[in-house]
Design a protein around this motif. Structure first.
Motif, PDB file in Angstrom:
ATOM      1  N   LEU A  99       1.026  -0.987   0.148  1.00  0.00           N
ATOM      2  CA  LEU A  99       0.444  -0.088  -0.455  1.00  0.00           C
ATOM      3  C   LEU A  99       1.146   0.790  -0.040  1.00  0.00           C
ATOM      4  N   VAL A 100       1.950   1.380   1.109  1.00  0.00           N
ATOM      5  CA  VAL A 100       2.921   2.333   0.592  1.00  0.00           C
ATOM      6  C   VAL A 100       3.378   2.444  -0.600  1.00  0.00           C
ATOM      7  N   GLY A 101       3.625   1.547  -1.334  1.00  0.00           N
ATOM      8  CA  GLY A 101       4.517   1.251  -2.512  1.00  0.00           C
ATOM      9  C   GLY A 101       3.511   2.193  -3.422  1.00  0.00           C
ATOM     10  N   VAL A 102       2.481   1.109  -3.359  1.00  0.00           N
ATOM     11  CA  VAL A 102       1.706   2.167  -4.515  1.00  0.00           C
ATOM     12  C   VAL A 102       1.572   3.175  -4.255  1.00  0.00           C
ATOM     13  N   LEU A 113      14.000   7.981  -6.395  1.00  0.00           N
ATOM     14  CA  LEU A 113      13.291   8.530  -5.569  1.00  0.00           C
ATOM     15  C   LEU A 113      12.303   7.906  -5.153  1.00  0.00           C
ATOM     16  N   ALA A 114      11.520   7.150  -6.053  1.00  0.00           N
ATOM     17  CA  ALA A 114       9.745   6.870  -5.655  1.00  0.00           C
ATOM     18  C   ALA A 114      10.703   5.285  -5.058  1.00  0.00           C
ATOM     19  N   VAL A 115      11.753   4.834  -5.402  1.00  0.00           N
ATOM     20  CA  VAL A 115      12.476   3.635  -4.949  1.00  0.00           C
ATOM     21  C   VAL A 115      12.503   3.503  -2.811  1.00  0.00           C
ATOM     22  N   GLY A 116      13.147   4.740  -3.425  1.00  0.00           N
ATOM     23  CA  GLY A 116      14.479   4.237  -2.195  1.00  0.00           C
ATOM     24  C   GLY A 116      12.907   4.806  -0.578  1.00  0.00           C
ATOM     25  N   LEU A 117      12.023   6.329  -1.275  1.00  0.00           N
ATOM     26  CA  LEU A 117      11.581   6.633  -0.342  1.00  0.00           C
ATOM     27  C   LEU A 117      10.600   4.979  -0.228  1.00  0.00           C
ATOM     28  N   ALA A 118       9.814   5.060  -1.092  1.00  0.00           N
ATOM     29  CA  ALA A 118       8.687   3.417  -0.856  1.00  0.00           C
ATOM     30  C   ALA A 118       9.015   2.780  -0.065  1.00  0.00           C
ATOM     31  N   ILE A 123       9.498   0.246   5.774  1.00  0.00           N
ATOM     32  CA  ILE A 123      10.243  -0.172   7.047  1.00  0.00           C
ATOM     33  C   ILE A 123       9.583   0.775   8.262  1.00  0.00           C
ATOM     34  N   LEU A 124       8.994   2.096   8.041  1.00  0.00           N
ATOM     35  CA  LEU A 124       8.430   2.916   8.969  1.00  0.00           C
ATOM     36  C   LEU A 124       7.243   2.585   9.155  1.00  0.00           C
ATOM     37  N   SER A 131       4.300  -5.016  12.144  1.00  0.00           N
ATOM     38  CA  SER A 131       4.240  -5.439  11.059  1.00  0.00           C
ATOM     39  C   SER A 131       5.532  -5.823  10.865  1.00  0.00           C
ATOM     40  N   LEU A 132       6.745  -5.849  11.181  1.00  0.00           N
ATOM     41  CA  LEU A 132       7.877  -5.528  10.539  1.00  0.00           C
ATOM     42  C   LEU A 132       8.437  -7.226   9.937  1.00  0.00           C
ATOM     43  N   HIS A 133       8.417  -7.014   8.772  1.00  0.00           N
ATOM     44  CA  HIS A 133       8.683  -8.166   8.009  1.00  0.00           C
ATOM     45  C   HIS A 133       9.628  -7.804   6.292  1.00  0.00           C
TER      46      HIS A 133
END
Length: 379
Positions: A99-102, A113-118, A123-124, A131-133
């Motif tokens: 969901l964050v990636g979308v 920039l998008a891949v790094g932010l995603a 992680i955050l 739910s760290l996975h």
């Protein structure tokens, strides 16, 4: 023939396990565990794809299974006790990260920039939702660089196929581990509690290291450990107990047990059991069946709880073998409930009992002997 084949396979597994190349990276892992994990991943990934295909209805625009599920399968089947491999991290971590990636893909036009932010925001988000996975980072990345099919799916992608994949994989993992005789989801170790419902710390926690010591050691180590805090506490206490057994292994249960055991037959009345307890000034009686085999135990606590019954109440017996190290009985006799350990043979015939008094007297003599042996000689 089958016996010879199984024997040969065990020999091969033992030989491979002794080779440095096959030495386990994670503590406690064996080659057999890894082979079971391989089988689980094979079944889990194949069935997840098949079931998801039926659920999606064969839509060619959606992938049947996303790549992060492969990494989730590694955790689920190879290290099922890890906090990162539990159902909520697998389902929540993958879904939330996707969901964050979308969202990032829709808001940020620069792909680098998008891949790094995603990944960083995934992680955050996983950390905040407990739910760290690790595969969640791949789920977020897939949502950004997954191509036209993922882009067309939009905000449906975290649900179909990511969430569906994760739910199916977890369900299959639960079934597989149950059939394999494993416990999944992992149940964290339960800390000892005071059975008398007072404010005192349980006896097992009064001597030795404390929770504060563990916290201080973790802080000093400055590393994140892939083990829960409760499991680490239980592991360290088990290490402490094993070291105590090793140091006093020469003293067996047979050396300290009382052999003239007062018992009661299962068909006796509660009144007779109470009479024997009071007459001999003891707290627990072994209960025998008509063949003389142990079926349970009864004490004043059980008799008081069953005052209105005419049948003798039977509680589960706490047992040991005569060859066990005597100090191995400590957890059983310091749990706040058990007053004796009944010593039996392989046929469940009573050989003796070890009471709290028996063990305390033995340990006192052992400590006194150790102090004498280590006292410097005057010159």
């Amino acid at each position: 023939m089958n016996f010879m084949r199984r024997t040969r396979l065990r020999q091969i597994a033992g030989w491979l396990g002794d080779r440095p190349f096959f030495a386990p990276i994670l503590t406690g892992a064996t080659l057999g565990d890894r082979l079971i994990g391989c089988l689980g991943a094979l079944i889990g990934i194949c069935l997840t794809g098949m079931v998801c295909n039926l659920a999606i209805g064969g839509d060619p625009q959606l992938p049947l299974i996303v790549a992060p599920m492969g990494a989730s399968a590694v955790l689920l089947f190879a290290v099922p006790a890890s906090p990162l491999a539990q159902p909520w991290p697998i389902v929540g971590g993958n879904t939330i990260s996707a969901l964050v990636g979308v969202a990032v893909a829709h808001l940020v036009s620069d792909p680098l920039l998008a891949v790094g932010l995603a990944v960083s925001l995934a992680i955050l988000a996983m950390s905040l939702t407990r739910s760290l996975h690790p595969p969640g980072g791949a789920a977020a990345l897939t949502a950004v660089i997954g191509g036209a099919a993922v882009a067309r799916s939009g905000f449906w992608f975290p649900l179909v196929p990511v969430a569906i994949n994760a739910l199916i994989l977890v369900a299959l993992g639960m079934l597989f581990h149950r059939l394999a005789g494993r416990c999944y989801p992992h149940r964290p170790a339960v800390a000892p509690v005071n059975q008398h419902e007072t404010k005192d710390v349980p006896p097992a926690l009064r001597v030795g290291f404390t929770s504060a010591d563990i916290d201080a050691a973790i802080a000093k180590n400055q590393e994140t450990l892939d083990i829960s805090r409760d499991d680490l506490d239980a592991l360290l206490r088990e290490v402490e107990h094993e070291a105590l057994i090793r140091q006093h292994a020469a003293l067996a249960v047979a050396d300290v047990m009382s052999c003239d055991v007062v018992t009661v037959m299962a068909d006796e009345t509660p009144e007779e059991a109470q009479r024997l307890l009071l007459q001999h000034k003891i707290r627990t009686l072994p209960i025998l069946d008509q063949t003389g085999r142990l079926i349970g135990q009864v004490g004043l606590r059980e008799l008081a709880a069953a005052m209105d019954t005419v049948r003798l109440p039977v509680a589960e017996a706490v047992t040991a073998r005569p060859s066990e190290p005597a100090v191995a009985l400590l957890p059983r006799l310091t749990d706040g409930l058990s007053h004796i350990v009944i010593v039996t043979d392989d046929d469940r015939r009573v050989l003796g009992v070890v009471s709290q008094t028996d063990l305390l007297a033995t340990l006192a003599r052992s400590l006194a002997h150790g102090a004498t042996m280590t006292t410097p000689t005057a010159v």
